[in-house]
Design a protein around this motif. Structure first.
Motif, short mmCIF file in Angstrom:
data_model
loop_
_atom_site.label_atom_id
_atom_site.label_comp_id
_atom_site.label_asym_id
_atom_site.label_seq_id
_atom_site.Cartn_x
_atom_site.Cartn_y
_atom_site.Cartn_z
N LEU A 1 -36.41 -37.75 26.55
CA LEU A 1 -37.29 -37.98 25.41
C LEU A 1 -36.95 -37.08 24.21
O LEU A 1 -35.91 -36.43 24.19
N SER A 2 -37.80 -37.07 23.21
CA SER A 2 -37.52 -36.31 21.99
C SER A 2 -37.48 -34.81 22.26
O SER A 2 -36.75 -34.08 21.59
N TYR A 3 -38.26 -34.35 23.23
CA TYR A 3 -38.24 -32.93 23.56
C TYR A 3 -36.87 -32.53 24.10
O TYR A 3 -36.32 -31.49 23.72
N GLY A 4 -36.31 -33.35 24.98
CA GLY A 4 -34.98 -33.08 25.50
C GLY A 4 -33.92 -33.09 24.41
O GLY A 4 -33.02 -32.25 24.38
N TRP A 5 -34.03 -34.07 23.49
CA TRP A 5 -33.08 -34.13 22.39
C TRP A 5 -33.17 -32.89 21.50
O TRP A 5 -32.14 -32.34 21.05
N ALA A 6 -34.39 -32.44 21.25
CA ALA A 6 -34.57 -31.25 20.42
C ALA A 6 -33.92 -30.03 21.07
O ALA A 6 -33.22 -29.25 20.41
N LEU B 1 -42.91 -38.23 18.34
CA LEU B 1 -42.46 -37.89 16.99
C LEU B 1 -42.98 -36.53 16.56
O LEU B 1 -42.32 -35.82 15.79
N ASP B 2 -44.17 -36.15 17.04
CA ASP B 2 -44.66 -34.79 16.76
C ASP B 2 -43.72 -33.77 17.40
O ASP B 2 -43.37 -32.76 16.79
N VAL B 3 -43.33 -34.04 18.64
CA VAL B 3 -42.43 -33.14 19.35
C VAL B 3 -41.09 -33.03 18.64
O VAL B 3 -40.43 -31.98 18.64
N ALA B 4 -40.67 -34.13 18.00
CA ALA B 4 -39.39 -34.13 17.29
C ALA B 4 -39.36 -33.12 16.15
O ALA B 4 -38.29 -32.75 15.67
N GLU B 5 -40.53 -32.64 15.72
CA GLU B 5 -40.56 -31.61 14.68
C GLU B 5 -39.90 -30.32 15.16
O GLU B 5 -39.50 -29.48 14.36
N ALA C 1 -40.83 -20.92 19.91
CA ALA C 1 -41.67 -21.80 19.10
C ALA C 1 -41.26 -23.26 19.29
O ALA C 1 -40.12 -23.63 19.08
N ALA C 2 -42.22 -24.07 19.71
CA ALA C 2 -41.98 -25.50 19.95
C ALA C 2 -43.31 -26.17 20.21
O ALA C 2 -44.24 -25.54 20.72
#
Length: 328
Positions: free
Chosen positions: A154-159, A92-96, A78-79
Motif C-alpha cells: 500500500l501507500s505506506y510501504g511505497w513511502a 492518500l493521507d498516509v502518502a503524505e 515522523a509518519a
C-alpha cells in the motif's frame, strides 16, 4: 551528544527517547500530536529532567525550515501510521509521508547531522513474497535498488521504500552517514489500541468465558511479533555498527498466526475458547516474518518471548482497569 527525534511522541518514539536520555544524550523531540496516531504529549510519559529534553509541538517539516542546528543523531520516526484500517482507508493521507521524508533528507543535506537513523518498515518488502502460495522469511537484501524492486504494501510501504531510496542517494551523493531499520510487528504495554496486539488482549480479557471469539481476516495470516524493548536494544547496539546506507530488520524470525496469538492470550487469561476468523475485517498480507541472519551476525537475539510479552500486556491492562475502577 544531541539527538533530534521526529515523531517522538508516538509508541516507538517514546521508548527510544527514554533510552536516549538514560544513556546521557540531550534530546529534542518534534511531534505534531496528530489525533489517531497514538501520539501522547510528553507530560503523560516524560519523567526525565527537562534540562536535557525539549519538545516542539509542530510538524517536523516546519522545524526543518528553521536555521539548521547540529545534531549528532537524527532519529526520523515522523509518519502517519496506524493499524490496518488506517493503512487501507486513509491511503492518500498516509502518502503524505512521502513529503515528510523528502523534506527530512533535504534538511539533512543542509544541516549535516552526524548520523540519520531512518525508520522504515517491513511493509517495504514485496507483497509477492508474502502470499499463501509464495511466502518466505524476509531478508534485508530482498530490497535492492540496483535490481528490480517489488511492489510494497500500500501507500505506506511505497513511502517507506521511497524513503530508503532517498537515504541511498543521501549517502552516495552527499557522502553522509545514514542507516535504516525495518521494524516488524512491534508491540508493548503502552501501545495504542489501533494496533492488533493490545486490542486483542483487551478484548479477550473482556470476553473471558465466551465459547467463541474472533480475530480479523481468516486468522491464518502470520506476523512477526517483537517487543518494543528488544527493538530499542537492537537499535542502540547497532547504531554505529551498520555500514552507511544499510538497513536492518527488527524481528524475531518467528511467525505467529492471529489464531495462535488469540489462543495463547486466552490460555494465559484462563480459558480456551474456539478462535475463528472474521473475513469482513481486513487482514493484510498472508505471511510477514523477518529473516534474522543479519541481526544474529551483530549478536542480536530477542530477550522477551511472546508468552512473556503477553503476560506483561495482560498485567498492564488489569492494572489499568483497576485504576479506572478506583477512579470511578
Amino acid at each position: 551528544m544531541r539527538a533530534l527525534v521526529t515523531g517522538g511522541c508516538g509508541f516507538v518514539g517514546r521508548h527510544l527517547i527514554q533510552r536516549l536520555l538514560a544513556e546521557g544524550l540531550d534530546v529534542v523531540c518534534v511531534d505534531s500530536l496528530v489525533t489517531g496516531t497514538g501520539a501522547l504529549h510528553p507530560d503523560l510519559w516524560q519523567r526525565f529532567t527537562r534540562s536535557r529534553f525539549s519538545f516542539h509541538e509542530e510538524d517536523c517539516r516546519t522545524f526543518f525550515t528553521r536555521a539548521p542546528e547540529h545534531f549528532d543523531y537524527v532519529f526520523h520516526l515522523a509518519a502517519l501510521v496506524g493499524g490496518r484500517v488506517t493503512l487501507e482507508t486513509r491511503a492518500l493521507d498516509v502518502a503524505e509521508d512521502l513529503s515528510v521524508d523528502a523534506e527530512l533528507w533535504q534538511w539533512a543535506s543542509r544541516a549535516k547531522p552526524g548520523s540519520v537513523i531512518f525508520f522504515s518498515s517491513s511493509a517495504a518488502y514485496p507483497v509477492s513474497l508474502q502470499t499463501v502460495d509464495n511466502h518466505r522469511l524476509l531478508a534485508e537484501d530482498m530490497i535492492n535498488f540496483d535490481a528490480a524492486v517489488g511492489v510494497p504494501d500500500l501507500s505506506y510501504g511505497w513511502a517507506k521504500l521511497t524513503g530508503e531510496y532517498l537515504m541511498k542517494l543521501y549517502v552516495e551523493r552527499y557522502g553522509r552517514r545514514a542507516i535504516a531499520y525495518r521494524p516488524f510487528s512491534g508491540y508493548g504495554e503502552d501501545q495504542d489500541l489501533a494496533y492488533p496486539f493490545p486490542a486483542i488482549c483487551r478484548r479477550l480479557l473482556a470476553e473471558k468465558g465466551a465459547a467463541e471469539v474472533y480475530v480479523w481476516g481468516s486468522g491464518r495470516q502470520c506476523r512477526d511479533f517483537i517487543h518494543i524493548s528488544d527493538c530499542i536494544e537492537f537499535i542502540w547496539q547497532t547504531r554505529e555498527l551498520l555500514p552507511d546506507g544499510a538497513s536492518l530488520n527488527l524481528s524475531t524470525g518467528i511467525a505467529t498466526s492471529f489464531i495462535q496469538l488469540a489462543e495463547t492470550i486466552s490460555q494465559q487469561i484462563g480459558w480456551q475458547p474456539a478462535v475463528i476468523g472474521r473475513s469482513s475485517h481486513p487482514e493484510g498480507v498472508f505471511y510477514r516474518c523477518g529473516d534474522t541472519a543479519l541481526q544474529r551476525s551483530y549478536g542480536l537475539t530477542p530477550s522477551i518471548s511472546l508468552e512473556e510479552g503477553i503476560a506483561r500486556m495482560l498485567e498492564h491492562l488489569r492494572l489499568e482497569q483497576a485504576s479506572y475502577a478506583l477512579a470511578m
